[in-house]
Structures are given as structure tokens and as C-alpha cells.
Design a protein around this motif. Structure first.
Motif, PDB file in Angstrom:
ATOM      1  N   LEU A   1      43.051  41.344  35.583  1.00 49.41           N
ATOM      2  CA  LEU A   1      43.620  40.001  35.448  1.00 49.41           C
ATOM      3  C   LEU A   1      42.586  38.947  35.850  1.00 49.41           C
ATOM      4  CD1 LEU A   1      47.091  40.710  37.057  1.00 49.41           C
ATOM      5  CD2 LEU A   1      46.677  40.184  34.652  1.00 49.41           C
ATOM      6  N   PRO A   2      42.524  37.842  35.127  1.00 53.47           N
ATOM      7  CA  PRO A   2      41.583  36.786  35.490  1.00 53.47           C
ATOM      8  C   PRO A   2      41.865  36.256  36.902  1.00 53.47           C
ATOM      9  CG  PRO A   2      42.552  36.376  33.331  1.00 53.47           C
ATOM     10  CD  PRO A   2      43.323  37.502  33.943  1.00 53.47           C
ATOM     11  N   ASP A   3      40.838  36.177  37.699  1.00 49.11           N
ATOM     12  CA  ASP A   3      40.943  35.592  39.043  1.00 49.11           C
ATOM     13  C   ASP A   3      41.898  36.354  39.962  1.00 49.11           C
ATOM     14  OD1 ASP A   3      39.257  33.487  38.147  1.00 49.11           O
ATOM     15  OD2 ASP A   3      41.010  32.443  37.309  1.00 49.11           O
ATOM     16  N   ARG A   4      42.146  37.638  39.675  1.00 49.30           N
ATOM     17  CA  ARG A   4      43.014  38.439  40.546  1.00 49.30           C
ATOM     18  C   ARG A   4      42.318  39.754  40.858  1.00 49.30           C
ATOM     19  NH1 ARG A   4      48.542  37.386  41.151  1.00 49.30           N
ATOM     20  NH2 ARG A   4      48.297  38.991  42.756  1.00 49.30           N
ATOM     21  N   ASP A   5      41.470  39.754  41.852  1.00 50.80           N
ATOM     22  CA  ASP A   5      40.779  40.980  42.237  1.00 50.80           C
ATOM     23  C   ASP A   5      41.698  41.956  42.954  1.00 50.80           C
ATOM     24  OD1 ASP A   5      38.407  40.061  41.173  1.00 50.80           O
ATOM     25  OD2 ASP A   5      37.696  39.213  43.079  1.00 50.80           O
ATOM     26  N   ASP A   6      42.855  41.468  43.401  1.00 55.24           N
ATOM     27  CA  ASP A   6      43.770  42.299  44.179  1.00 55.24           C
ATOM     28  C   ASP A   6      44.874  42.918  43.343  1.00 55.24           C
ATOM     29  OD1 ASP A   6      44.992  39.860  43.602  1.00 55.24           O
ATOM     30  OD2 ASP A   6      46.248  39.934  45.406  1.00 55.24           O
TER      31      ASP A   6
END
Length: 293
Positions: free
Chosen positions: A27-32
Motif C-alpha cells: 500500500l502507498p505510504d503504509r509500511d506497516d
């Protein structure tokens, strides 16, 4: 890793992993977090069949979400949000990134399937001794933990004993996985039995957060990961609301040689329709809800 995907083109997201029936996307901008999508594919005997079952992914996803809610006080789960792209609405969730345990955690409350085959050899399953004189479909006095290896795509999961799990993940983690698996099964078995469904056995998977918390992940208590029997028909009938119906057709009616090199044949329309209906019956009996896409 399987790099083929069903929804990659419409989502426009990087594919992280494509399993037998689920796909994980970054997901974009969701490393978690990851987007987990349930496809309509169905697998049997370590093969992904060429014929999908319409709505299967949505049914599995919605059933798993319902079960996660029933188990929230038993074990935390990996679901972060159901706010997903329209292209996969109803069949996808946003989930935590976890360090997954390389173990299939299986609980059995009834004797059948590979457990029945193993029992006939030495009256035990995965090193757990059982009484003599049991039959296929027999209810066990207490549910048992019968783990398996988590095989790569196309390989066979193999039943292992508890000592193997402890050697793989450590003794403390093995104890926690066993206890959580049996707690999940015990709660779910009671809930299902009150709704006229017997859960003969089920497979669950767990991951660990960075803080060490063990979390229920992937799917839970669906017709893909469990055997659901009609409580009123048991023990005379072990007819099920799960993919055992497809397994039985492949082995007994399709003419396919399970021990050969050929892929399974396509499913005929009447098997597809009957399988879809069994999945719907399981969902509606257990949740009390009508299925909506």
C-alpha cells in the motif's frame, strides 16, 4: 513465490505475494500494512484448480471477518480496516504486516481426513495418542493440537509432532500457539454447534508483532480451512459445507489420478454450482446473515 495475480492490473498496486487463493499487495505510504484479497480460486490436493467458484473469495472474506469478531477476546487479529478499493470491495481487508510462524496450527475435535488415516496406523495423530475403537467421524473427548509444516506452493503440508514445532519456533512460542489454537477451536466449536454446524477440524495461522504479541492472521474458520458438518446428520452422515465436496469429486468421479503428473480437470458446472451453494450455506448458517456481494 508465485508472481501471477488476479487483481494486480485493476488495483495498480505492487504484488507482494500470490498464494493459492489470496493475494497480498503493498500500500502507498503504509509500511506497516498490506492489502489482502481473497480470489475465487479453489485449491485441492496442492493444486489450484483451473475453475473458479463464483463469489467464493467474498464469502470467505466476510465469514472470516465475522469470526474475528467472535474471537476478539480470545486472541488479537491482523485486521486493520475494511476500507478497500472498490475493485475488491467485500473480498479484501487491510491487514497488519506480521512475522508469520512457519506452522499450520490445526485443531481437531473429530476424527477424520488425514487424522483418520494416521489413526488407523498407530492410534495416534501427530504423536498424540488416542483411544482404540474410534471410527471415522468420531468426536474426540477433548480437542487436540495436530500441527503441520507450512509447505511452499505445490508441495505437501506434512503433519508433525509438537516437538518439531518447538524445535522450529521455540518451546515458549510452541506452547502459546498450541494453547491459542485450542482456545480458538473451543470457542468456535461451541458457537457453531449452537447454530447446527459441527466444526470437525480447522487450520489457523499466527504471526508476531514487533512487540512479541502473537496475532491471528490470514483467514479463520472458513470452508477452505475447516470441515463443517451438519449437526443433525452426524454421525450417520459426514456430508460437509466445505471443499471436501470438491476433493471427493476429484478422487471418486472425475477420473483424475491424484498420484500422476497431470493437473486436475476443470470442474463441471454442477460441481461449481453445488460448491458455491455449500459455501453460502456455511456462511448463512453460521452468521445468520444473508450473503451480499
Amino acid at each position: 513465490m508465485n508472481t501471477e495475480s488476479v487483481y494486480g492490473d485493476v488495483l495498480g498496486l505492487p504484488l507482494v505475494h500470490a498464494g493459492k487463493v489470496r493475494e497480498l499487495y503493498a500500500l502507498p505510504d503504509r509500511d506497516d500494512a498490506l492489502l489482502m484479497v481473497a480470489t475465487d480460486a479453489i485449491s485441492a490436493y496442492d493444486h489450484v484448480l483451473s475453475t473458479p467458484i463464483p463469489d467464493k473469495g467474498a464469502i470467505l472474506n466476510q465469514m472470516a471477518l465475522w469470526w474475528f469478531e467472535q474471537l476478539v477476546d480470545v486472541v488479537p487479529n491482523h485486521v486493520l480496516s475494511t476500507d478497500v478499493p472498490d475493485a475488491v470491495a467485500g473480498r479484501a481487508v487491510i491487514v497488519e504486516k506480521l512475522d508469520m510462524f512457519p506452522v499450520e496450527c490445526v485443531a481437531r475435535g473429530y476424527l477424520t481426513g488425514s487424522g483418520w488415516a494416521e489413526y488407523q496406523v498407530d492410534r495416534s495423530i501427530c504423536g498424540v495418542p488416542l483411544p482404540a475403537g474410534l471410527h471415522d467421524g468420531a468426536r474426540l473427548e477433548d480437542p487436540i493440537f495436530t500441527p503441520a509444516t507450512k509447505a511452499a506452493m505445490g508441495d505437501h503440508d506434512e503433519n508433525v509432532d509438537f516437538a518439531t514445532v518447538a524445535a522450529t519456533v521455540g518451546g515458549q512460542a510452541a506452547d502459546e500457539l498450541r494453547d491459542l489454537t485450542l482456545s480458538v477451536y473451543t470457542r468456535a466449536e461451541r458457537i457453531a454447534r449452537e447454530r447446527g454446524v459441527l466444526i470437525a477440524d480447522t487450520k489457523v495461522e499466527f504471526g508476531r508483532r514487533a512487540d512479541g504479541t502473537i496475532v491471528l492472521a490470514d483467514e479463520v474458520l472458513t470452508p477452505d480451512s475447516s470441515r463443517f458438518w451438519d449437526a443433525q446428520a452426524w454421525p450417520e452422515s459426514l456430508d460437509s459445507f466445505d471443499k471436501q465436496f470438491v476433493r471427493d469429486w476429484l478422487v471418486h468421479e472425475s477420473g483424475w489420478d491424484r498420484s500422476g503428473d497431470q493437473a486436475p480437470p476443470p470442474l463441471p458446472d454442477h460441481i461449481v454450482d453445488a460448491t458455491r451453494q455449500r459455501y453460502l450455506d456455511a456462511y448463512e448458517r453460521l452468521t445468520g446473515n444473508a450473503f451480499t456481494r
